[in-house]
Design a protein around this motif. Structure first.
Motif, PDB file in Angstrom:
ATOM      1  N   SER A  58      -4.598   1.658  22.493  1.00  0.00           N
ATOM      2  CA  SER A  58      -4.505   3.001  22.640  1.00  0.00           C
ATOM      3  C   SER A  58      -5.051   3.877  21.540  1.00  0.00           C
ATOM      4  CB  SER A  58      -3.574   3.712  23.317  1.00  0.00           C
ATOM      5  OG  SER A  58      -2.372   3.660  22.330  1.00  0.00           O
ATOM      6  N   ASP A  59      -5.833   5.028  21.878  1.00  0.00           N
ATOM      7  CA  ASP A  59      -6.217   5.914  20.539  1.00  0.00           C
ATOM      8  C   ASP A  59      -5.105   6.614  20.019  1.00  0.00           C
ATOM      9  OD1 ASP A  59      -7.521   7.009  18.473  1.00  0.00           O
ATOM     10  OD2 ASP A  59      -9.143   7.578  19.676  1.00  0.00           O
ATOM     11  N   GLN A  60      -4.382   6.302  19.409  1.00  0.00           N
ATOM     12  CA  GLN A  60      -2.915   7.366  19.222  1.00  0.00           C
ATOM     13  C   GLN A  60      -2.470   7.041  17.560  1.00  0.00           C
ATOM     14  OE1 GLN A  60      -0.171   6.555  21.992  1.00  0.00           O
ATOM     15  NE2 GLN A  60       0.447   4.569  21.018  1.00  0.00           N
ATOM     16  N   PRO A  61      -1.912   7.938  16.741  1.00  0.00           N
ATOM     17  CA  PRO A  61      -1.304   7.652  15.658  1.00  0.00           C
ATOM     18  C   PRO A  61      -0.356   6.348  15.564  1.00  0.00           C
ATOM     19  CG  PRO A  61      -1.313   9.986  15.932  1.00  0.00           C
ATOM     20  CD  PRO A  61      -1.702   9.296  17.284  1.00  0.00           C
ATOM     21  N   VAL A  62      -0.241   5.742  14.583  1.00  0.00           N
ATOM     22  CA  VAL A  62       0.513   4.503  14.310  1.00  0.00           C
ATOM     23  C   VAL A  62       1.808   5.027  13.253  1.00  0.00           C
ATOM     24  CG1 VAL A  62       0.914   2.249  13.610  1.00  0.00           C
ATOM     25  CG2 VAL A  62      -1.045   2.887  14.832  1.00  0.00           C
ATOM     26  N   ASP A  63       2.738   5.407  13.763  1.00  0.00           N
ATOM     27  CA  ASP A  63       3.900   5.844  12.987  1.00  0.00           C
ATOM     28  C   ASP A  63       3.623   7.080  12.080  1.00  0.00           C
ATOM     29  OD1 ASP A  63       6.910   5.482  12.581  1.00  0.00           O
ATOM     30  OD2 ASP A  63       6.250   4.725  10.463  1.00  0.00           O
ATOM     31  N   LEU A  97      11.934   2.217   8.267  1.00  0.00           N
ATOM     32  CA  LEU A  97      11.691   0.564   8.252  1.00  0.00           C
ATOM     33  C   LEU A  97      11.770   0.116   9.804  1.00  0.00           C
ATOM     34  CD1 LEU A  97      12.856  -1.133   5.146  1.00  0.00           C
ATOM     35  CD2 LEU A  97      10.472  -0.562   5.702  1.00  0.00           C
ATOM     36  N   ASP A  98      12.881   0.509  10.580  1.00  0.00           N
ATOM     37  CA  ASP A  98      13.036   0.099  11.751  1.00  0.00           C
ATOM     38  C   ASP A  98      11.888   0.809  12.743  1.00  0.00           C
ATOM     39  OD1 ASP A  98      14.981  -1.671  11.195  1.00  0.00           O
ATOM     40  OD2 ASP A  98      16.815  -0.415  11.973  1.00  0.00           O
ATOM     41  N   ARG A  99      11.758   2.074  12.466  1.00  0.00           N
ATOM     42  CA  ARG A  99      10.707   2.783  13.339  1.00  0.00           C
ATOM     43  C   ARG A  99       9.383   2.320  13.113  1.00  0.00           C
ATOM     44  NH1 ARG A  99       9.785   8.664  11.370  1.00  0.00           N
ATOM     45  NH2 ARG A  99       8.108   7.488  10.119  1.00  0.00           N
ATOM     46  N   THR A 100       8.956   2.081  11.810  1.00  0.00           N
ATOM     47  CA  THR A 100       7.830   1.575  11.447  1.00  0.00           C
ATOM     48  C   THR A 100       7.376   0.167  12.288  1.00  0.00           C
ATOM     49  OG1 THR A 100       7.743   2.856   9.435  1.00  0.00           O
ATOM     50  CG2 THR A 100       6.113   0.882   9.474  1.00  0.00           C
ATOM     51  N   VAL A 101       8.280  -0.559  11.977  1.00  0.00           N
ATOM     52  CA  VAL A 101       8.203  -2.009  12.587  1.00  0.00           C
ATOM     53  C   VAL A 101       7.973  -1.835  14.253  1.00  0.00           C
ATOM     54  CG1 VAL A 101       9.219  -4.169  13.106  1.00  0.00           C
ATOM     55  CG2 VAL A 101       9.351  -3.248  10.801  1.00  0.00           C
ATOM     56  N   ALA A 102       8.885  -1.145  14.818  1.00  0.00           N
ATOM     57  CA  ALA A 102       8.590  -0.893  16.258  1.00  0.00           C
ATOM     58  C   ALA A 102       7.315  -0.273  16.633  1.00  0.00           C
ATOM     59  CB  ALA A 102       9.883  -0.045  16.584  1.00  0.00           C
ATOM     60  N   ALA A 103       6.818   0.695  15.782  1.00  0.00           N
ATOM     61  CA  ALA A 103       5.447   1.200  16.064  1.00  0.00           C
ATOM     62  C   ALA A 103       4.583   0.147  15.769  1.00  0.00           C
ATOM     63  CB  ALA A 103       5.381   2.366  15.175  1.00  0.00           C
ATOM     64  N   LEU A 104       4.463  -0.665  14.871  1.00  0.00           N
ATOM     65  CA  LEU A 104       3.552  -1.814  14.828  1.00  0.00           C
ATOM     66  C   LEU A 104       3.688  -2.692  16.020  1.00  0.00           C
ATOM     67  CD1 LEU A 104       3.800  -2.119  10.836  1.00  0.00           C
ATOM     68  CD2 LEU A 104       1.773  -1.590  12.115  1.00  0.00           C
ATOM     69  N   ALA A 105       4.790  -3.200  16.343  1.00  0.00           N
ATOM     70  CA  ALA A 105       5.131  -4.063  17.441  1.00  0.00           C
ATOM     71  C   ALA A 105       4.519  -3.548  18.590  1.00  0.00           C
ATOM     72  CB  ALA A 105       6.762  -4.202  17.694  1.00  0.00           C
ATOM     73  N   PRO A 149       6.208  11.258   8.808  1.00  0.00           N
ATOM     74  CA  PRO A 149       5.410  10.152   8.880  1.00  0.00           C
ATOM     75  C   PRO A 149       5.236   9.273   7.878  1.00  0.00           C
ATOM     76  CG  PRO A 149       4.022  11.818   8.081  1.00  0.00           C
ATOM     77  CD  PRO A 149       5.632  12.450   8.046  1.00  0.00           C
ATOM     78  N   SER A 150       5.093   7.998   8.317  1.00  0.00           N
ATOM     79  CA  SER A 150       4.696   6.872   7.140  1.00  0.00           C
ATOM     80  C   SER A 150       3.468   7.272   6.664  1.00  0.00           C
ATOM     81  CB  SER A 150       4.550   5.717   7.565  1.00  0.00           C
ATOM     82  OG  SER A 150       5.871   5.075   7.932  1.00  0.00           O
ATOM     83  N   THR A 151       3.053   6.868   5.337  1.00  0.00           N
ATOM     84  CA  THR A 151       1.816   7.188   4.670  1.00  0.00           C
ATOM     85  C   THR A 151       1.129   5.666   3.908  1.00  0.00           C
ATOM     86  OG1 THR A 151       3.166   7.575   2.774  1.00  0.00           O
ATOM     87  CG2 THR A 151       2.397   9.519   3.720  1.00  0.00           C
ATOM     88  N   LEU A 152      -0.014   5.570   3.935  1.00  0.00           N
ATOM     89  CA  LEU A 152      -0.826   4.634   3.522  1.00  0.00           C
ATOM     90  C   LEU A 152      -1.085   5.098   1.982  1.00  0.00           C
ATOM     91  CD1 LEU A 152      -3.427   4.102   6.150  1.00  0.00           C
ATOM     92  CD2 LEU A 152      -1.485   2.592   5.545  1.00  0.00           C
ATOM     93  N   TRP A 153      -0.470   4.347   0.912  1.00  0.00           N
ATOM     94  CA  TRP A 153      -0.145   4.715  -0.422  1.00  0.00           C
ATOM     95  C   TRP A 153      -1.156   4.296  -1.357  1.00  0.00           C
ATOM     96  CZ3 TRP A 153       1.673   2.015  -4.705  1.00  0.00           C
ATOM     97  CH2 TRP A 153       2.297   2.921  -5.647  1.00  0.00           C
ATOM     98  N   GLY A 154      -1.493   3.043  -1.161  1.00  0.00           N
ATOM     99  CA  GLY A 154      -2.292   2.518  -2.335  1.00  0.00           C
ATOM    100  C   GLY A 154      -2.974   1.143  -2.001  1.00  0.00           C
ATOM    101  N   LEU A 155      -4.247   0.722  -2.394  1.00  0.00           N
ATOM    102  CA  LEU A 155      -5.037  -0.452  -2.274  1.00  0.00           C
ATOM    103  C   LEU A 155      -4.858  -1.321  -3.457  1.00  0.00           C
ATOM    104  CD1 LEU A 155      -7.846   1.284  -0.485  1.00  0.00           C
ATOM    105  CD2 LEU A 155      -6.549  -0.222   0.733  1.00  0.00           C
ATOM    106  N   THR A 156      -4.882  -2.763  -3.094  1.00  0.00           N
ATOM    107  CA  THR A 156      -4.970  -3.738  -4.118  1.00  0.00           C
ATOM    108  C   THR A 156      -6.157  -4.511  -3.565  1.00  0.00           C
ATOM    109  OG1 THR A 156      -2.476  -3.708  -4.731  1.00  0.00           O
ATOM    110  CG2 THR A 156      -3.767  -5.770  -5.097  1.00  0.00           C
ATOM    111  N   TYR A 157      -7.002  -4.904  -4.453  1.00  0.00           N
ATOM    112  CA  TYR A 157      -8.306  -5.717  -4.511  1.00  0.00           C
ATOM    113  C   TYR A 157      -8.161  -7.134  -4.873  1.00  0.00           C
ATOM    114  CZ  TYR A 157     -10.012  -1.095  -3.357  1.00  0.00           C
ATOM    115  OH  TYR A 157      -9.920   0.304  -2.954  1.00  0.00           O
ATOM    116  N   VAL A 158      -9.020  -7.691  -4.404  1.00  0.00           N
ATOM    117  CA  VAL A 158      -9.292  -9.331  -5.184  1.00  0.00           C
ATOM    118  C   VAL A 158     -10.622  -9.113  -5.951  1.00  0.00           C
ATOM    119  CG1 VAL A 158      -9.755 -11.520  -4.510  1.00  0.00           C
ATOM    120  CG2 VAL A 158      -8.183 -10.343  -3.265  1.00  0.00           C
TER     121      VAL A 158
END
Length: 210
Positions: A58-63, A97-105, A149-158
């Protein structure tokens, strides 16, 4: 179906990323491997302000993270002067963490492994997920919960050649050091010196295992 990353939305200008050696398309998208980084400008705030994912139920926020369902096919990445070839992982900071894991599940994404450690003398847990070619690293304090909410914090590249990349950035990257992953090396970019708002690290390619 496997949920994969189509794009990250980043509140930076194209000029900032071009100055850091990234190639940016005329439509404001930086294509790294099969993932796009859509540069939406500073009017949207700062950092990673959302993402689009393929094969979502579905089209909705993830955590709490603004999320768009995508049906696009992965494209071929561009060549970048800084040597970046792929996104290794994205870090998600979780207040629960429990909430985030559940949201991803709930969207069909299950943890692959986890690791406990410390950050600033406080317990920290890292939980790892796979979203196609991108690893999602969820970081939070075990046993501690908070609202928000959770936040996307940073990116690591190869990067193809970590020494060449470090030389490209010169004094605007930290000295290269061994990464947590065995056999790999890492450097962090002084991203603000380029006008970028996303915390950025660069790593040598994964080592081959027999």
């Amino acid at each position: 179906m496997t949920v994969t990353v189509d794009e990250f939305e980043v509140a930076d200008t194209a000029d900032a990323w071009i100055s850091a050696g990234f190639t940016v398309d005329p439509d404001g998208v930086c294509r790294i491997g099969g993932v796009g980084i859509r540069l939406v400008g500073r009017d949207r705030g700062a950092g990673i302000v959302g993402w689009s994912l393929r094969d979502l139920p579905s089209d909705q926020p993830v955590d709490g993270i603004p999320t768009t369902r995508s049906n696009t096919v992965a494209t071929v990445g561009a060549e970048h002067a800084n040597g970046v070839t792929a996104i290794d992982h994205v870090v998600l900071l979780s207040p629960n963490l429990d909430r985030t894991v559940a949201a991803l599940a709930a969207i069909g994404v299950d943890p692959r492994r986890e690791r406990d450690g410390e950050l600033g003398g406080r317990p920290m847990r890292q939980i790892f997920f796979r979203l196609g070619e991108v690893i999602l690293e969820v970081v939070g304090s075990p046993g501690t919960t908070a609202d928000g909410p959770s936040t996307l914090w940073g990116l690591t590249y190869v990067v193809e050649d970590i020494d060449a990349t470090a030389a490209f950035f010169g004094g605007r990257a930290a000295p290269t050091k061994p990464a947590v992953q065995p056999g790999r090396r890492i450097t962090t970019l002084r991203h603000r010196e380029f006008g970028m708002s996303v915390r950025t690290a660069l790593m040598s390619p994964p080592t081959l295992r027999a």
